[in-house]
Write a protein that holds these residues in place. Sequence first.
Motif, mmCIF file in Angstrom:
data_model
loop_
_atom_site.group_PDB
_atom_site.id
_atom_site.type_symbol
_atom_site.label_atom_id
_atom_site.label_comp_id
_atom_site.label_asym_id
_atom_site.label_seq_id
_atom_site.Cartn_x
_atom_site.Cartn_y
_atom_site.Cartn_z
ATOM 1 N N GLY A 158 -62.281 17.097 39.590
ATOM 2 C CA GLY A 158 -61.950 18.207 38.711
ATOM 3 C C GLY A 158 -60.767 17.926 37.808
ATOM 4 N N ASP A 159 -60.604 18.770 36.812
ATOM 5 C CA ASP A 159 -59.501 18.624 35.862
ATOM 6 C C ASP A 159 -58.170 19.016 36.502
ATOM 7 O OD1 ASP A 159 -61.374 17.891 33.999
ATOM 8 O OD2 ASP A 159 -61.435 19.846 33.006
ATOM 9 N N ASN A 160 -57.106 18.465 35.950
ATOM 10 C CA ASN A 160 -55.758 18.808 36.395
ATOM 11 C C ASN A 160 -55.173 19.898 35.500
ATOM 12 O OD1 ASN A 160 -55.891 16.717 38.304
ATOM 13 N ND2 ASN A 160 -55.088 15.232 36.841
ATOM 14 N N VAL A 161 -54.354 20.737 36.081
ATOM 15 C CA VAL A 161 -53.631 21.768 35.330
ATOM 16 C C VAL A 161 -52.172 21.348 35.251
ATOM 17 C CG1 VAL A 161 -52.779 24.141 35.401
ATOM 18 C CG2 VAL A 161 -55.181 23.666 35.881
ATOM 19 N N VAL A 162 -51.679 21.185 34.035
ATOM 20 C CA VAL A 162 -50.281 20.798 33.805
ATOM 21 C C VAL A 162 -49.485 22.064 33.497
ATOM 22 C CG1 VAL A 162 -48.693 19.376 32.470
ATOM 23 C CG2 VAL A 162 -51.040 18.590 32.880
ATOM 24 N N THR A 163 -48.479 22.343 34.299
ATOM 25 C CA THR A 163 -47.688 23.556 34.123
ATOM 26 C C THR A 163 -46.447 23.297 33.280
ATOM 27 O OG1 THR A 163 -46.261 23.265 36.058
ATOM 28 C CG2 THR A 163 -48.437 24.237 36.445
ATOM 29 N N THR A 164 -45.741 24.377 32.981
ATOM 30 C CA THR A 164 -44.464 24.282 32.263
ATOM 31 C C THR A 164 -43.287 24.178 33.229
ATOM 32 O OG1 THR A 164 -44.261 26.691 32.242
ATOM 33 C CG2 THR A 164 -45.373 25.678 30.362
ATOM 34 N N LEU A 165 -43.560 24.158 34.528
ATOM 35 C CA LEU A 165 -42.515 24.214 35.552
ATOM 36 C C LEU A 165 -41.720 22.918 35.625
ATOM 37 C CD1 LEU A 165 -44.670 25.954 38.308
ATOM 38 C CD2 LEU A 165 -42.902 27.024 36.889
ATOM 39 N N ASP A 166 -40.411 23.070 35.710
ATOM 40 C CA ASP A 166 -39.495 21.933 35.799
ATOM 41 C C ASP A 166 -39.070 21.779 37.256
ATOM 42 O OD1 ASP A 166 -36.720 20.727 35.938
ATOM 43 O OD2 ASP A 166 -37.127 20.424 33.804
ATOM 44 N N LEU A 167 -39.388 20.636 37.866
ATOM 45 C CA LEU A 167 -39.113 20.419 39.287
ATOM 46 C C LEU A 167 -37.636 20.561 39.610
ATOM 47 C CD1 LEU A 167 -39.910 19.589 42.156
ATOM 48 C CD2 LEU A 167 -39.820 17.195 41.412
ATOM 49 N N THR B 184 -39.825 29.434 23.189
ATOM 50 C CA THR B 184 -41.247 29.131 23.373
ATOM 51 C C THR B 184 -41.950 30.072 24.347
ATOM 52 O OG1 THR B 184 -40.808 27.575 25.184
ATOM 53 C CG2 THR B 184 -40.833 26.683 22.938
ATOM 54 N N GLY B 185 -41.228 30.632 25.296
ATOM 55 C CA GLY B 185 -41.853 31.438 26.342
ATOM 56 C C GLY B 185 -42.251 30.629 27.555
ATOM 57 N N LYS B 186 -41.960 29.327 27.573
ATOM 58 C CA LYS B 186 -42.308 28.496 28.729
ATOM 59 C C LYS B 186 -41.509 28.922 29.961
ATOM 60 C CE LYS B 186 -43.571 24.207 26.306
ATOM 61 N NZ LYS B 186 -43.234 22.771 26.155
ATOM 62 N N ILE B 187 -42.207 29.229 31.038
ATOM 63 C CA ILE B 187 -41.544 29.495 32.310
ATOM 64 C C ILE B 187 -41.180 28.151 32.931
ATOM 65 C CG2 ILE B 187 -41.798 30.422 34.639
ATOM 66 C CD1 ILE B 187 -41.631 32.610 32.623
ATOM 67 N N LEU B 188 -39.894 27.920 33.141
ATOM 68 C CA LEU B 188 -39.424 26.646 33.677
ATOM 69 C C LEU B 188 -39.236 26.682 35.187
ATOM 70 C CD1 LEU B 188 -36.744 25.754 30.974
ATOM 71 C CD2 LEU B 188 -39.182 25.173 31.009
ATOM 72 N N TYR C 177 -52.130 24.787 25.611
ATOM 73 C CA TYR C 177 -51.737 26.175 25.389
ATOM 74 C C TYR C 177 -50.399 26.164 24.658
ATOM 75 C CZ TYR C 177 -55.298 27.033 28.928
ATOM 76 O OH TYR C 177 -56.482 27.065 29.630
ATOM 77 N N SER C 178 -50.300 26.928 23.594
ATOM 78 C CA SER C 178 -49.098 26.869 22.768
ATOM 79 C C SER C 178 -48.315 28.170 22.836
ATOM 80 C CB SER C 178 -49.482 26.574 21.308
ATOM 81 O OG SER C 178 -50.398 27.551 20.832
ATOM 82 N N ALA C 179 -47.098 28.115 22.336
ATOM 83 C CA ALA C 179 -46.226 29.279 22.314
ATOM 84 C C ALA C 179 -46.827 30.370 21.443
ATOM 85 C CB ALA C 179 -44.849 28.877 21.798
ATOM 86 N N THR C 180 -46.698 31.622 21.898
ATOM 87 C CA THR C 180 -47.238 32.769 21.172
ATOM 88 C C THR C 180 -46.168 33.838 21.038
ATOM 89 O OG1 THR C 180 -49.425 32.350 22.128
ATOM 90 C CG2 THR C 180 -49.091 34.469 21.063
ATOM 91 N N GLU C 181 -45.958 34.305 19.840
ATOM 92 C CA GLU C 181 -44.959 35.342 19.607
ATOM 93 C C GLU C 181 -45.522 36.706 19.956
ATOM 94 O OE1 GLU C 181 -43.013 37.335 15.675
ATOM 95 O OE2 GLU C 181 -42.720 35.158 15.870
ATOM 96 N N TYR C 182 -44.786 37.479 20.767
ATOM 97 C CA TYR C 182 -45.195 38.856 21.057
ATOM 98 C C TYR C 182 -44.795 39.780 19.918
ATOM 99 C CZ TYR C 182 -45.093 43.595 22.832
ATOM 100 O OH TYR C 182 -45.268 44.956 22.963
ATOM 101 N N GLY C 183 -43.559 39.660 19.470
ATOM 102 C CA GLY C 183 -43.079 40.531 18.404
ATOM 103 C C GLY C 183 -41.572 40.671 18.464
ATOM 104 N N ARG C 184 -41.064 41.439 17.537
ATOM 105 C CA ARG C 184 -39.619 41.643 17.451
ATOM 106 C C ARG C 184 -39.220 42.870 18.256
ATOM 107 N NH1 ARG C 184 -35.361 39.905 14.789
ATOM 108 N NH2 ARG C 184 -36.571 38.385 13.589
ATOM 109 N N LEU C 185 -38.324 42.688 19.246
ATOM 110 C CA LEU C 185 -37.851 43.797 20.062
ATOM 111 C C LEU C 185 -36.628 44.476 19.447
ATOM 112 C CD1 LEU C 185 -38.135 42.590 23.777
ATOM 113 C CD2 LEU C 185 -39.850 43.684 22.320
ATOM 114 N N MET C 186 -35.888 43.740 18.633
ATOM 115 C CA MET C 186 -34.676 44.282 18.013
ATOM 116 C C MET C 186 -34.419 43.512 16.727
ATOM 117 S SD MET C 186 -31.985 42.612 20.753
ATOM 118 C CE MET C 186 -33.103 42.961 22.117
#
Length: 487
Positions: A147-156, A180-184, A386-395
């Motif tokens: 099967g395929d591997n899933v590469v995460t944004t997690l930093d060990l 970017t929104g990457k969860i590290l 999967y790339s970074a996606t902007e949600y919007g401006r909060l302030m």
Amino acid sequence: MDKNIQKTPKKKKRSSVNNREFAVITYCFIGLFLCTMGYFAYFQVVKSEDFINNPYNSRQENFEKSIVRGKILAAGGEVLAETVTDAEGNEMRSYPYSNIFSHIVGYSTKDYGRSGIESWANFNLLRSNAFFLEKTMDRVTEEKSIGDNVVTTLDLSLQNAAYQALGNYKGAIVVMEPATGKILAMVSKPDFDPNTISENWDTIVADENSDSVLLNRASQGLYPPGSTFKILTALEYIRENPGDYQNYTYNCGGTIQEGSSKLSCFSGEVHGTVDLERSFVKSCNTSFANIGLSLNADQFANTCREMLFNESLPAEKLETSKSSFVLNKDSSTSEVMETAIGQGKTLMTPLHMMMIAGAVANNGVLMKPYVIDSTENHDGGTVKTYSATEYGRLMTEEEAHILQEYMKETARNGTASKLSGMSYEAYGKTGSAEFGTNKGDSHAWFVGYAHRDDKEDIAIAVIVEGAGSGSGYAVPAAKNVFDVYYQ
């Protein structure tokens, strides 16, 4: 006029009407056909994976018969989960880092299902994009394809730092790149060992076990935010007083009383005369209670809605709880004062608090948090990214810059001053959130971010259950993570 001349029947008009009706019906069917084809294309490209990956879809069980479940990898390529085979040829999942990634990576079992990335990315892990000749040979020899591997944004290194920073306390730490929104990193305690989840299941879910071990406190735990919420109270005051907020002053005597409602600063501290920034930096409860009494309740509620309270968080794949804000124009004086300092009925998840800090760091723009970076076949060939996606401006950018200055001064000379003098510039807000009925019981909070020109900023939220003050327990935990990132 000749009476013998007869009028010709008007058949041409009737024929024209029939042709027009036929054309309308034809175009309607063509439109419906094109819409159907468009939806099928949209479904195949966008939605099919979600439907196939639904845990109730029995097709996934069929995949397991012909495909060896792929690996889950950290951003640096470290294996976080893989399939191994015992002496009898039985397949089982192995988690080399055991408890450290337990909630975010999750588990995959035959008897008790899946959680975390093992669940969200189940379809990706059970799909093989190996070279077609290899897959053809596997079918001929009745061997399973890999099967395929899933590469995460997690930093060990950051995950391990966050895990160690919590120590034996219950709580959570979540770390993200604001740009970017990457969860590290995402840690929740108490934790569990996914290698032995099946053997320990009955003990973990037993009625007498009140630890809620399987709950991911980072994204699903709801806590009173305490003084970290003053970020939002300050923002609302700035919005309601755009030309005058810098002239705010208050004389803190350690307590404030409005009618029968009384409130004190943490540990009875007296802050003297404070402006808005000083109130924020020193986390003056009485000043913020005074500010809360001056705010328009409806406008405050609207600001909190814009900040995603009472809404599902736009966090890709993550299982999240909704934060709660219930203040309105009919709320009592006591509720207004308590809400302004992050107490009362207000509840937040650490993930949500970190997202707000991330928006401040990113000049007001919130990026959607995500944890899956890409999928690849077992030879390392990229299948999907999967790339970074902007949600919007909060302030607004101006509002963000004001809060940035307040949070920087808090880390330099305020309640988070243990972060001052580092190789990086820290920004933050501490919190001590009271809970339960025992006076003095409080959760320790820190939320903020760190900046240095040579690396991306990182935002963080720390909650240490029952530890006491944010400056005493949550700030050192955040410092441990920042130090590892900027070492």
